[in-house]
Design a protein around this motif. Structure first.
Motif, PDB file in Angstrom:
ATOM      1  N   ASN A 232       0.824  -1.207   0.000  1.00  0.00           N
ATOM      2  CA  ASN A 232       0.000   0.000   0.000  1.00  0.00           C
ATOM      3  C   ASN A 232       0.860   1.260   0.000  1.00  0.00           C
ATOM      4  N   ALA A 233       1.956   1.235   0.768  1.00  0.00           N
ATOM      5  CA  ALA A 233       2.842   2.397   0.806  1.00  0.00           C
ATOM      6  C   ALA A 233       3.541   2.586  -0.535  1.00  0.00           C
ATOM      7  N   LEU A 234       3.982   1.497  -1.133  1.00  0.00           N
ATOM      8  CA  LEU A 234       4.685   1.581  -2.408  1.00  0.00           C
ATOM      9  C   LEU A 234       3.778   2.112  -3.507  1.00  0.00           C
ATOM     10  N   LEU A 235       2.517   1.677  -3.511  1.00  0.00           N
ATOM     11  CA  LEU A 235       1.579   2.065  -4.559  1.00  0.00           C
ATOM     12  C   LEU A 235       0.827   3.349  -4.239  1.00  0.00           C
ATOM     13  N   GLY A 236       0.968   3.839  -3.017  1.00  0.00           N
ATOM     14  CA  GLY A 236       0.276   5.061  -2.643  1.00  0.00           C
ATOM     15  C   GLY A 236      -1.200   4.876  -2.369  1.00  0.00           C
TER      16      GLY A 236
END
Length: 303
Positions: free
Chosen positions: A27-31
């Motif tokens: 989720n953090a990587l994909l925003g």
């Protein structure tokens, strides 16, 4: 597996996802910043799934790799979180010498198990990161050339194989719930199957759609309409989908199979085994006492 928060609202009115949520790294990587229900076509669904499974591959294998036998020398064929194993149930029939396609193979522990037991499998997945994890597993275990599984990156709605290429097609929680046009997947499977061939796939049980994805008592309360087929979607701040899961009812699945010219001969709803105390997302011993978590659809091509 998804956790719908508000299936009746639009995506822009969904609550924010917390950093502590499962799959936080992806989720953090994909925003990813919001969730909701939003209709997506094949192109956007495929783009989201490719990005998601590439981003989540490491965490996914850290959490589930041992249960799935990803790093075992011969792989394992586990159909579902209930632990149903192809070596015990033989849903694919006699696989020795058979050409088998696994759709949504991930890191291909199932396909590698099939190869170890005499089949000639091919694994297909949309995510390069998942396929690379499978290649790493085969390299690390010194898999002999005759048992190395060919791996193909492609989507399930357009299978890159000739008509009548396979005796068996299978999928263990792969591809089917994540595509916009699952009826097209069934037609494609029917096309690449030889007469008399089997198509067996497992998915999260459609009735699970009505409950929140919570392994505790909160997950025992029906909250969402079973007949609402609007996909569950996670999005970034720009509104681009980062994850999508599509819902079909039991009847939808049967009609898709029959519409593709296939014969449905069984639908298996595995019970939660007494010895299994492991939680897997929404799956848990508590919920398993009350309703099924998995549906396995068994079909064949006439002839």
């Amino acid at each position: 597996m998804p956790s719908p928060e508000n299936p009746s609202g639009t995506a822009s009115h969904q609550p924010q996802l917390s950093p502590e949520e499962r799959h936080a790294s992806a989720n953090a990587l994909l925003g990813t910043s919001k969730v909701g229900r939003l209709r997506l076509g094949s192109r956007d669904s495929e783009r989201a799934s490719r990005a998601w499974w590439d981003a989540d591959a490491e965490d996914y294998h850290r959490t589930h790799g041992e249960f799935l036998g990803v790093d075992s020398a011969a792989g394992e064929f586990v159909w579902c979180p209930e632990g149903l194993h192809e070596g015990d149930v033989h849903l694919l029939g006699d696989i020795v010498g058979r050409d088998v396609l696994e759709i949504g193979c991930g890191s291909a522990p199932c396909a590698r198990w099939l190869a170890e037991h005499g089949a000639h499998p091919v694994g297909l997945d949309i995510s390069m990161a998942m396929l690379e994890r499978g290649l790493t597993a085969m390299d690390a275990t010194d898999t002999p050339p005759e048992r190395r599984v060919p791996l193909v990156q492609a989507g399930a709605e357009n299978l890159p194989f000739a008509d009548g290429s396979f005796d068996v097609v299978c999928s263990a929680f792969g591809a089917v719930p994540f595509v916009a046009d699952s009826a097209q997947v069934m037609r494609e499977v029917a096309r690449v199957l030889r007469p008399g061939g089997r198509w067996v796939f497992s998915v999260n049980h459609p009735m699970r759609w009505i409950f929140p994805d919570d392994p505790t008592e909160k997950g025992l309360v029906a909250m969402f309409p079973y007949f609402d087929r609007t996909p569950y979607v996670e999005l970034d701040d720009s509104g681009t989908a980062t994850y999508v899961e599509h819902h079909r009812t039991i009847g939808d699945r049967v009609r898709e199979l029959v519409g593709a010219g296939l014969e449905v001969y069984d639908i298996i709803e595995p019970e939660w085994p007494e010895h299994l105390d492991r939680e897997w997302g929404q799956w848990s011993p508590l919920r398993g006492e009350y309703f099924p978590g998995t549906a396995i659809f068994c079909s064949r091509k006439p002839g």
